[in-house]
Scaffold this active site. Sequence first.
Site, short mmCIF file in Angstrom:
data_model
loop_
_atom_site.label_atom_id
_atom_site.label_comp_id
_atom_site.label_asym_id
_atom_site.label_seq_id
_atom_site.Cartn_x
_atom_site.Cartn_y
_atom_site.Cartn_z
N GLN A 71 20.46 35.95 -50.27
CA GLN A 71 21.23 34.93 -50.97
C GLN A 71 21.21 35.19 -52.48
OE1 GLN A 71 18.68 34.28 -48.87
NE2 GLN A 71 19.07 32.44 -47.65
N THR A 72 22.35 34.94 -53.10
CA THR A 72 22.49 35.21 -54.53
C THR A 72 21.34 34.61 -55.33
OG1 THR A 72 24.82 34.95 -54.12
CG2 THR A 72 24.16 35.17 -56.42
#
Length: 179
Positions: A71-72
Amino acid sequence: MGNIFSRLFQRLFGNKEVRVLMVGLDNAGKTTLLYRIKEGSMIKTVPTIGFNMEQIEVNNLKMQVWDLGGQTSIRPYWRSYYQKQEALIFVVDSNDRERFSTAKTELLSILQEEELKNTVIAVFANKQDLPEAASAAEVSLALGLDSIKDRTWTIISTSAAKGDGIAEGFEWIASQLKH
Ligand code: GDP
Ligand code: MG
């Protein structure tokens, strides 16, 4: 001291354990791949928070395979795991053409990391079981792999869902790290 002896032992008996860092955008199939190699079977995965590590042995080479969440928001933390990694697996969802350019940017930035400059690179063109999936050649083109210079890399078609290509991928890594 103990460390010196354990290293000597590893030299003598070829008991080397190498670290393999698995990265890629979220949803690429990293966690599925990790459990595939560990369990030899498909298990239901949850989005990775933090990281997972499994130890496997391929052609007498012990590997620690690290799966970092994609996830970013947690990507900045990847850096803490970069040290002492000897191989990099970059997993791509071959069905997600919309994010090929994001994946390319991510890969290029990872390759520029100082701590990772000596790693061999295996790109896994994953989800090949999906009918609309881009071929490994298409993924290679979209990610600009040909422009990777002075690094040892390969691209392998995989399906974490079906278990295809994974053994070949890890065998390639083992063959690169064994000398
Ligand atoms: P991660 O975010 O990279 O760890 O991705 P996951 O391993 O959690 O997988 C994301 C989703 O893609 C899950 O629904 C998986 O079941 C699915 N998936 C992973 N690998 C494959 C594959 O090879 N083929 C197909 N069809 N689905 C896959
Ligand atoms: Mg995951």
